[in-house]
Every structure is written in structure tokens, then in C-alpha cells.
Design a protein around this motif. Structure first.
Motif, PDB file in Angstrom:
ATOM      1  N   VAL A  12       0.839  -1.203   0.000  1.00 28.93           N
ATOM      2  CA  VAL A  12       0.000   0.000   0.000  1.00 28.93           C
ATOM      3  C   VAL A  12       0.876   1.255   0.000  1.00 28.93           C
ATOM      4  O   VAL A  12       0.550   2.257  -0.634  1.00 28.93           O
ATOM      5  N   GLY A  13       2.000   1.191   0.710  1.00 31.27           N
ATOM      6  CA  GLY A  13       2.926   2.324   0.733  1.00 31.27           C
ATOM      7  C   GLY A  13       3.480   2.635  -0.644  1.00 31.27           C
ATOM      8  O   GLY A  13       3.651   3.808  -1.002  1.00 31.27           O
ATOM      9  N   MET A  14       3.770   1.601  -1.421  1.00 31.30           N
ATOM     10  CA  MET A  14       4.258   1.815  -2.779  1.00 31.30           C
ATOM     11  C   MET A  14       3.197   2.526  -3.623  1.00 31.30           C
ATOM     12  O   MET A  14       3.508   3.467  -4.367  1.00 31.30           O
ATOM     13  N   LEU A  15       1.944   2.105  -3.477  1.00 29.05           N
ATOM     14  CA  LEU A  15       0.855   2.742  -4.230  1.00 29.05           C
ATOM     15  C   LEU A  15       0.646   4.182  -3.771  1.00 29.05           C
ATOM     16  O   LEU A  15       0.440   5.079  -4.594  1.00 29.05           O
ATOM     17  N   ALA A  16       0.731   4.401  -2.459  1.00 27.88           N
ATOM     18  CA  ALA A  16       0.546   5.753  -1.936  1.00 27.88           C
ATOM     19  C   ALA A  16       1.659   6.677  -2.406  1.00 27.88           C
ATOM     20  O   ALA A  16       1.412   7.828  -2.796  1.00 27.88           O
ATOM     21  N   SER A  72       3.447   6.380  -5.106  1.00 27.45           N
ATOM     22  CA  SER A  72       3.335   6.617  -6.544  1.00 27.45           C
ATOM     23  C   SER A  72       2.311   7.696  -6.865  1.00 27.45           C
ATOM     24  O   SER A  72       2.347   8.293  -7.942  1.00 27.45           O
ATOM     25  N   ARG A  73       1.409   7.954  -5.915  1.00 29.97           N
ATOM     26  CA  ARG A  73       0.397   8.998  -6.085  1.00 29.97           C
ATOM     27  C   ARG A  73       0.694  10.223  -5.227  1.00 29.97           C
ATOM     28  O   ARG A  73      -0.189  11.035  -4.969  1.00 29.97           O
ATOM     29  N   SER A  74       1.943  10.327  -4.774  1.00 28.55           N
ATOM     30  CA  SER A  74       2.389  11.460  -3.941  1.00 28.55           C
ATOM     31  C   SER A  74       1.566  11.594  -2.675  1.00 28.55           C
ATOM     32  O   SER A  74       1.300  12.703  -2.201  1.00 28.55           O
ATOM     33  N   ARG A  75       1.147  10.458  -2.112  1.00 26.48           N
ATOM     34  CA  ARG A  75       0.386  10.460  -0.869  1.00 26.48           C
ATOM     35  C   ARG A  75       1.127   9.693   0.228  1.00 26.48           C
ATOM     36  O   ARG A  75       0.530   9.314   1.228  1.00 26.48           O
ATOM     37  N   GLY A  76       2.411   9.506   0.034  1.00 26.35           N
ATOM     38  CA  GLY A  76       3.169   8.692   0.968  1.00 26.35           C
ATOM     39  C   GLY A  76       3.256   9.257   2.372  1.00 26.35           C
ATOM     40  O   GLY A  76       3.393   8.513   3.345  1.00 26.35           O
ATOM     41  N   LEU A  77       3.185  10.569   2.518  1.00 27.37           N
ATOM     42  CA  LEU A  77       3.267  11.171   3.848  1.00 27.37           C
ATOM     43  C   LEU A  77       2.063  10.814   4.716  1.00 27.37           C
ATOM     44  O   LEU A  77       2.107  10.975   5.934  1.00 27.37           O
ATOM     45  N   TYR A  78       1.001  10.309   4.088  1.00 25.07           N
ATOM     46  CA  TYR A  78      -0.202   9.952   4.824  1.00 25.07           C
ATOM     47  C   TYR A  78      -0.267   8.466   5.159  1.00 25.07           C
ATOM     48  O   TYR A  78      -1.289   7.993   5.655  1.00 25.07           O
ATOM     49  N   TRP A  79       0.812   7.765   4.900  1.00 23.01           N
ATOM     50  CA  TRP A  79       0.840   6.320   5.152  1.00 23.01           C
ATOM     51  C   TRP A  79       2.197   5.955   5.752  1.00 23.01           C
ATOM     52  O   TRP A  79       3.226   6.166   5.124  1.00 23.01           O
ATOM     53  N   PRO A  80       2.229   5.409   6.974  1.00 23.24           N
ATOM     54  CA  PRO A  80       3.516   5.211   7.667  1.00 23.24           C
ATOM     55  C   PRO A  80       4.488   4.295   6.941  1.00 23.24           C
ATOM     56  O   PRO A  80       5.706   4.483   7.031  1.00 23.24           O
ATOM     57  N   TYR A  81       3.972   3.313   6.211  1.00 19.56           N
ATOM     58  CA  TYR A  81       4.863   2.365   5.546  1.00 19.56           C
ATOM     59  C   TYR A  81       5.582   2.970   4.341  1.00 19.56           C
ATOM     60  O   TYR A  81       6.482   2.341   3.790  1.00 19.56           O
TER      61      TYR A  81
END
Length: 244
Positions: A180-184, A186-195
């Protein structure tokens, strides 16, 4: 009391089978990263930095969550046997101190893992990729940022291993979190997901400008996730204490 808890958790590591995973998983990760780099030399043209992105991309999204999950599950295993939880709740040790002691020990393991990751990166760069010179100095900064990004994953995996008696289930959750972190990311939403935070910290998305301009959102996200997980751990342990 906290120091004694840390000592007790450290003793669990003596002759522990998790050291097999400690050495094996980073080697596999480095192998994947090096192979991917060598297969894409026409695209990955930034020498040491390109190799770094390939090594840490696999590591930060897949291998790191799995390793932390293994560390956390192993440290909680004894507490889940028999009536050990009841003994802990009846002892003079504060449950949160026990949780924090495990957190410190896992952080120590993560630090050693980071150093091993750098060693493998340097070794592969010289032996297999035949890169000139040595890794850029900012690599050490990426390692520190990766440590910061990984703190929340450590806390979350400790919580999962605390409430789930199974050894394997938290590990699968960690792997799913990395996907899920990889997908987040890739959509520039990684700061909202701890992984995804370790990937951001280690600059593993092939973009040197990932955190350009300001590190504040990254740092704030790391500490907010960490604070939230420690608060959750406190609430769960308090509830368990009252229930016991």
C-alpha cells in the motif's frame, strides 16, 4: 526499571533465530536491487545514486516492514505464552515501559540493519557494478532519514504483535502495508501512510527532488504517526491492565 526491561529484551536476542533473517533478507534485497540496476543501465545513469535507488526501493517497501515485523513478533512471543501476560500485569513493571523497551531494542536492530544495508550497497557497487570512487556523502543522510521514517513502522508493528498472538499474521500485515505504501508514494500520498515514510526518507523513488524545498512535512508526518501509535499503545495497555 526501564533499563532492566531493555536488558531483558536484549537477552532475548542472544542466539536468536532472527539473526538469520537479519543477514538473509538484506542480501536478497541487495541482490534484487543490483540485478535491476544492471539490467537498466541505459536508464539508470547516475552511477552510485541510481544503484542506491534500486537497493533501497526494494528494501524500504518490502524487506524492511517484514524484518521489523519479525523483530517485533519475536520480542512479544514470550509474553503470549501461557499466562505470562497476567504475570506482567501483576508485576511492578509499567506495561508502557515494557513496550518502550521493546521499541528501543527494535530500533537498535534497525540501526544495525541500516549499517548492513550500506555495507551491501558499497560491496555491490564495487564488485558487481564496478562503479568508480565511493558512495556520495549524502548517502549517510539518507540512512538517517530512513531511520526517522521507519520509527512509526516499528511502533505500529509492535502494537500489532502485542494484540495478535500469531507470529505470522503481523508479518503479512507488514508486507501488505509496504505494498500500500508503494501505491501511496506513486500517487504522492506517501506522507499519509507510515509504511511509505522510509521510502521517502531514503530517497528511493528515483527522484533527487523528492523532499526538495522543505523537510517539514516529512518530519511532522513521522512524529505525528509515532505519537499516535504510542498513544494507541498506552490506551491498549491501560485497557488490558484494567481488564486483567
Amino acid at each position: 526499571m526501564l533499563y532492566r526491561c531493555i536488558q531483558a529484551e536484549n537477552r532475548k536476542l542472544h542466539a536468536s533465530p532472527i539473526w538469520i533473517m537479519f543477514f538473509l533478507l538484506p542480501v536478497i534485497s541487495a541482490g534484487y536491487g543490483t540485478f535491476n540496476y544492471l539490467q537498466n543501465l541505459e536508464l539508470l545513469t547516475k552511477s552510485w545514486y541510481s544503484l542506491w535507488t534500486q537497493h533501497t526501493l526494494f528494501y524500504s517497501l518490502f524487506f524492511f516492514p517484514a524484518m521489523v515485523a519479525i523483530y517485533a513478533a519475536y520480542l512479544w512471543r514470550l509474553e503470549h505464552l501461557g499466562h505470562n501476560w497476567n504475570l506482567i500485569m501483576a508485576s511492578p513493571v509499567r506495561p508502557l515501559a515494557l513496550f518502550f523497551a521493546k521499541f528501543v531494542v527494535v530500533i537498535k536492530l534497525v540501526l544495525l540493519t541500516q549499517l548492513f544495508i550500506f555495507f551491501l550497497y558499497f560491496l555491490c557497487g564495487k564488485v558487481f557494478a564496478s562503479l568508480p570512487g565511493g558512495p556520495p556523502p549524502e548517502t549517510f543522510f539518507y540512512l538517517l532519514r530512513g531511520m526517522l521514517g521507519g520509527l512509526s513502522v516499528v511502533a505500529l508493528q509492535l502494537i500489532l504483535s502485542m494484540i495478535i498472538r500469531s507470529f505470522a499474521v503481523p508479518i503479512f500485515i507488514g508486507l501488505f502495508g509496504g505494498i500500500v505504501g508503494m501505491l501511496a508514494a506513486s500517487r504522492s500520498r506517501g506522507l499519509y501512510w507510515p509504511y511509505a515514510l522510509m521510502q521517502y526518507g531514503m530517497n528511493s523513488n528515483k527522484s533527487e527532488d523528492l523532499l526538495a524545498g522543505s523537510y517539514l512535512p516529512f518530519v511532522v508526518s513521522c512524529f505525528l504517526w509515532l505519537a499516535a501509535f504510542f498513544l494507541l499503545a498506552q490506551l491498549l495497555l491501560t485497557h488490558r491492565d484494567v481488564k486483567s
